[in-house]
Design a protein around this motif. Structure first.
Motif, PDB file in Angstrom:
ATOM      1  N   ASP A  91     -28.623 -16.504  58.613  1.00 29.93           N
ATOM      2  CA  ASP A  91     -28.369 -15.754  57.388  1.00 29.93           C
ATOM      3  C   ASP A  91     -28.282 -14.288  57.801  1.00 29.93           C
ATOM      4  O   ASP A  91     -29.298 -13.644  58.057  1.00 29.93           O
ATOM      5  CB  ASP A  91     -29.492 -15.970  56.376  1.00 29.93           C
ATOM      6  CG  ASP A  91     -29.311 -15.169  55.091  1.00 29.93           C
ATOM      7  OD1 ASP A  91     -28.547 -14.192  55.076  1.00 29.93           O
ATOM      8  OD2 ASP A  91     -29.967 -15.513  54.094  1.00 29.93           O
ATOM      9  N   ALA A  92     -27.064 -13.765  57.918  1.00 30.89           N
ATOM     10  CA  ALA A  92     -26.865 -12.409  58.417  1.00 30.89           C
ATOM     11  C   ALA A  92     -27.400 -11.349  57.456  1.00 30.89           C
ATOM     12  O   ALA A  92     -27.854 -10.290  57.891  1.00 30.89           O
ATOM     13  CB  ALA A  92     -25.387 -12.169  58.700  1.00 30.89           C
ATOM     14  N   ASN A  93     -27.362 -11.591  56.151  1.00 31.22           N
ATOM     15  CA  ASN A  93     -27.848 -10.600  55.189  1.00 31.22           C
ATOM     16  C   ASN A  93     -29.351 -10.393  55.289  1.00 31.22           C
ATOM     17  O   ASN A  93     -29.846  -9.288  55.110  1.00 31.22           O
ATOM     18  CB  ASN A  93     -27.474 -10.993  53.756  1.00 31.22           C
ATOM     19  CG  ASN A  93     -26.038 -10.654  53.455  1.00 31.22           C
ATOM     20  OD1 ASN A  93     -25.581  -9.558  53.725  1.00 31.22           O
ATOM     21  ND2 ASN A  93     -25.323 -11.602  52.900  1.00 31.22           N
ATOM     22  N   LYS A  94     -30.081 -11.439  55.564  1.00 31.03           N
ATOM     23  CA  LYS A  94     -31.534 -11.325  55.701  1.00 31.03           C
ATOM     24  C   LYS A  94     -31.959 -11.213  57.163  1.00 31.03           C
ATOM     25  O   LYS A  94     -33.126 -11.028  57.460  1.00 31.03           O
ATOM     26  CB  LYS A  94     -32.216 -12.519  55.045  1.00 31.03           C
ATOM     27  CG  LYS A  94     -32.026 -12.554  53.543  1.00 31.03           C
ATOM     28  CD  LYS A  94     -33.067 -13.415  52.902  1.00 31.03           C
ATOM     29  CE  LYS A  94     -32.978 -13.545  51.423  1.00 31.03           C
ATOM     30  NZ  LYS A  94     -32.252 -12.641  50.662  1.00 31.03           N
ATOM     31  N   GLY A  95     -31.014 -11.339  58.091  1.00 32.03           N
ATOM     32  CA  GLY A  95     -31.327 -11.251  59.506  1.00 32.03           C
ATOM     33  C   GLY A  95     -32.127 -12.435  60.013  1.00 32.03           C
ATOM     34  O   GLY A  95     -32.922 -12.302  60.936  1.00 32.03           O
ATOM     35  N   LEU A  96     -31.925 -13.616  59.425  1.00 29.56           N
ATOM     36  CA  LEU A  96     -32.688 -14.808  59.799  1.00 29.56           C
ATOM     37  C   LEU A  96     -31.921 -15.702  60.759  1.00 29.56           C
ATOM     38  O   LEU A  96     -30.712 -15.878  60.630  1.00 29.56           O
ATOM     39  CB  LEU A  96     -33.019 -15.640  58.562  1.00 29.56           C
ATOM     40  CG  LEU A  96     -33.936 -15.017  57.530  1.00 29.56           C
ATOM     41  CD1 LEU A  96     -34.078 -15.947  56.342  1.00 29.56           C
ATOM     42  CD2 LEU A  96     -35.294 -14.727  58.134  1.00 29.56           C
ATOM     43  N   ILE A  97     -32.653 -16.266  61.686  1.00 24.67           N
ATOM     44  CA  ILE A  97     -32.143 -17.331  62.552  1.00 24.67           C
ATOM     45  C   ILE A  97     -33.088 -18.512  62.366  1.00 24.67           C
ATOM     46  O   ILE A  97     -34.311 -18.358  62.440  1.00 24.67           O
ATOM     47  CB  ILE A  97     -32.087 -16.895  64.015  1.00 24.67           C
ATOM     48  CG1 ILE A  97     -31.086 -15.751  64.168  1.00 24.67           C
ATOM     49  CG2 ILE A  97     -31.726 -18.071  64.915  1.00 24.67           C
ATOM     50  CD1 ILE A  97     -30.986 -15.182  65.547  1.00 24.67           C
ATOM     51  N   VAL A  98     -32.526 -19.685  62.102  1.00 25.65           N
ATOM     52  CA  VAL A  98     -33.318 -20.876  61.807  1.00 25.65           C
ATOM     53  C   VAL A  98     -33.056 -21.920  62.878  1.00 25.65           C
ATOM     54  O   VAL A  98     -31.902 -22.190  63.217  1.00 25.65           O
ATOM     55  CB  VAL A  98     -32.951 -21.442  60.415  1.00 25.65           C
ATOM     56  CG1 VAL A  98     -33.821 -22.641  60.077  1.00 25.65           C
ATOM     57  CG2 VAL A  98     -33.071 -20.367  59.348  1.00 25.65           C
ATOM     58  N   GLY A  99     -34.116 -22.487  63.431  1.00 20.76           N
ATOM     59  CA  GLY A  99     -34.002 -23.543  64.430  1.00 20.76           C
ATOM     60  C   GLY A  99     -34.386 -24.883  63.839  1.00 20.76           C
ATOM     61  O   GLY A  99     -35.285 -24.973  63.003  1.00 20.76           O
ATOM     62  N   TRP A 100     -33.699 -25.933  64.278  1.00 23.12           N
ATOM     63  CA  TRP A 100     -33.933 -27.283  63.767  1.00 23.12           C
ATOM     64  C   TRP A 100     -34.186 -28.241  64.921  1.00 23.12           C
ATOM     65  O   TRP A 100     -33.574 -28.124  65.977  1.00 23.12           O
ATOM     66  CB  TRP A 100     -32.720 -27.762  62.978  1.00 23.12           C
ATOM     67  CG  TRP A 100     -32.454 -26.926  61.774  1.00 23.12           C
ATOM     68  CD1 TRP A 100     -31.644 -25.818  61.703  1.00 23.12           C
ATOM     69  CD2 TRP A 100     -33.004 -27.097  60.484  1.00 23.12           C
ATOM     70  NE1 TRP A 100     -31.660 -25.299  60.442  1.00 23.12           N
ATOM     71  CE2 TRP A 100     -32.488 -26.060  59.664  1.00 23.12           C
ATOM     72  CE3 TRP A 100     -33.888 -28.004  59.930  1.00 23.12           C
ATOM     73  CZ2 TRP A 100     -32.828 -25.931  58.334  1.00 23.12           C
ATOM     74  CZ3 TRP A 100     -34.222 -27.865  58.587  1.00 23.12           C
ATOM     75  CH2 TRP A 100     -33.696 -26.842  57.805  1.00 23.12           C
TER      76      TRP A 100
END
Length: 91
Positions: A71-80
């Protein structure tokens, strides 16, 4: 989606008007969100949506299973996890 409310404090009171005027774009492959553009621009209102990416770029990325990975707007990277499909990290 439009959101109207108190935008900022002004002499003798407050300024009211459109805070967010959001336009959502989806990928052509399904229900995955591609980007969100705030056509109302920035305001001093609390919780105003901050569009930090260019309008033409993708704000969100997904893996091959359809899980959101960025999520570029919140600066999040999510791992699964590939074993059980559970979220392993958010940073």
């Amino acid at each position: 989606m439009n959101r109207v409310g108190r935008k900022s404090a002004v002499r003798g009171g407050y300024s009211y008007g459109i805070i967010d005027q959001l336009r959502y774009s989806y990928t052509g492959t399904g229900n995955q969100l591609r980007n969100v553009v705030d056509q109302a621009g920035a305001s001093a209102a609390p919780n105003d949506f901050e569009d930090v990416t260019p309008a033409s770029g993708d704000d969100y990325a997904y893996d091959y299973n359809g899980n959101m990975t960025r999520d570029a707007n919140k600066g999040l990277i999510v791992g699964w996890s590939s074993k059980n499909g559970q979220c392993t990290k958010i940073c």
